[in-house]
Enzyme design. Sequence first.
Site, short mmCIF file in Angstrom:
data_model
loop_
_atom_site.label_atom_id
_atom_site.label_comp_id
_atom_site.label_asym_id
_atom_site.label_seq_id
_atom_site.Cartn_x
_atom_site.Cartn_y
_atom_site.Cartn_z
N ALA A 89 -2.35 -2.71 2.37
CA ALA A 89 -2.60 -1.88 3.55
C ALA A 89 -3.88 -2.30 4.27
CB ALA A 89 -2.71 -0.41 3.12
N GLU A 106 1.31 9.54 -0.44
CA GLU A 106 0.77 9.41 -1.81
C GLU A 106 0.27 8.00 -2.10
OE1 GLU A 106 0.67 11.52 -4.75
OE2 GLU A 106 0.93 13.25 -3.46
C1 LIG Z 1 2.45 6.98 -5.80
S1 LIG Z 1 3.21 5.60 -5.03
C2 LIG Z 1 3.89 6.32 -3.52
C3 LIG Z 1 5.13 5.60 -3.07
C4 LIG Z 1 5.87 6.18 -1.86
N1 LIG Z 1 5.05 6.18 -0.67
C5 LIG Z 1 6.39 7.58 -2.15
O1 LIG Z 1 6.06 8.51 -1.41
O2 LIG Z 1 7.16 7.72 -3.10
C6 LIG Z 1 1.81 4.70 -4.37
C7 LIG Z 1 2.21 3.34 -3.81
O3 LIG Z 1 1.11 2.79 -3.09
C8 LIG Z 1 1.09 1.40 -3.35
N2 LIG Z 1 -0.26 0.88 -3.07
C9 LIG Z 1 -1.40 1.13 -3.76
N3 LIG Z 1 -2.43 0.48 -3.19
C10 LIG Z 1 -1.92 -0.19 -2.11
C11 LIG Z 1 -2.49 -1.02 -1.10
N4 LIG Z 1 -3.80 -1.30 -1.10
N5 LIG Z 1 -1.69 -1.51 -0.14
C12 LIG Z 1 -0.35 -1.23 -0.14
N6 LIG Z 1 0.25 -0.45 -1.06
C13 LIG Z 1 -0.52 0.08 -2.03
C14 LIG Z 1 1.49 1.29 -4.82
O4 LIG Z 1 1.92 0.00 -5.17
C15 LIG Z 1 2.58 2.35 -4.90
O5 LIG Z 1 3.85 1.81 -4.66
#
Ligand SMILES: C[S@@+](CC[C@H](N)C(=O)[O-])C[C@H]1O[C@@H](n2cnc3c(N)ncnc32)[C@H](O)[C@@H]1O
Length: 199
Positions: A89, A106
């Site tokens: 991100a 999340e």
């Molecule tokens: C708890 S999951 C939420 C997934 C989805 N948005 C949902 O509502 O079910 C958090 C997600 O954020 C992703 N994530 C964490 N840090 C990230 C970053 N710096 N850039 C992109 N994705 C990231 C993780 O790999 C994970 O798939």
Amino acid sequence: MSDLFERWSSTYDDAALQRFTYRTLHDAVVTIASSQRPGTILDVGCGTGQLTRRLTRLDWAPTVYGLDVSTGMLDRARHCGAPLIRASAEALPIADHSIELITCTESFHWYTDQRAAAAEFARVLRPGGQVAIISIATFTDVGASLLRRATAGRSTIRALPPHQIRAVLAAAGLMVHEQRRVRRPTPPWPTLTRAGRNG
Ligand SMILES: C[S@@+](CC[C@H](N)C(=O)[O-])C[C@H]1O[C@@H](n2cnc3c(N)ncnc32)[C@H](O)[C@@H]1O
């Protein structure tokens, strides 16, 4: 941190977890999308694509992209019907001013550099575009301190208080339109922040 999501990806689609933890948040985002009817949507931190898939099925058929850093999560998101992008991100491989709605559920509280992510959101949004972030927020300094202690050494969660989430988005040039808690069956109740890029 990435290890956490690689491991978590194998159980993330558990029906009870999805129903009690994520479904309500996804409903809130679908309601926002339905009121705006954006032509392009980027689901940042899309995980296994549960929300991404719902966004691809909206009746005006928006173009939807899912983006995540975790290979394990993206492997499981293949069903969602949207092009998937493996990226952070904080460095979106997306053209300037090309997206009408960014959704981020999340996920924001896991980012190492939330300011960089907010700046990227502002860069890729079209004038008039919006971002809907649902993230864990701490409401008091005591809450923040307890969360730091509870997760010490095990997690890098960065749950900001709502006013700091607003400040991070404002520093990126985004205007916050709405901020409220989303009540779901399981605590903690996360905070929805909806912000826009001026035209
Ligand atoms: C708890 S999951 C939420 C997934 C989805 N948005 C949902 O509502 O079910 C958090 C997600 O954020 C992703 N994530 C964490 N840090 C990230 C970053 N710096 N850039 C992109 N994705 C990231 C993780 O790999 C994970 O798939």
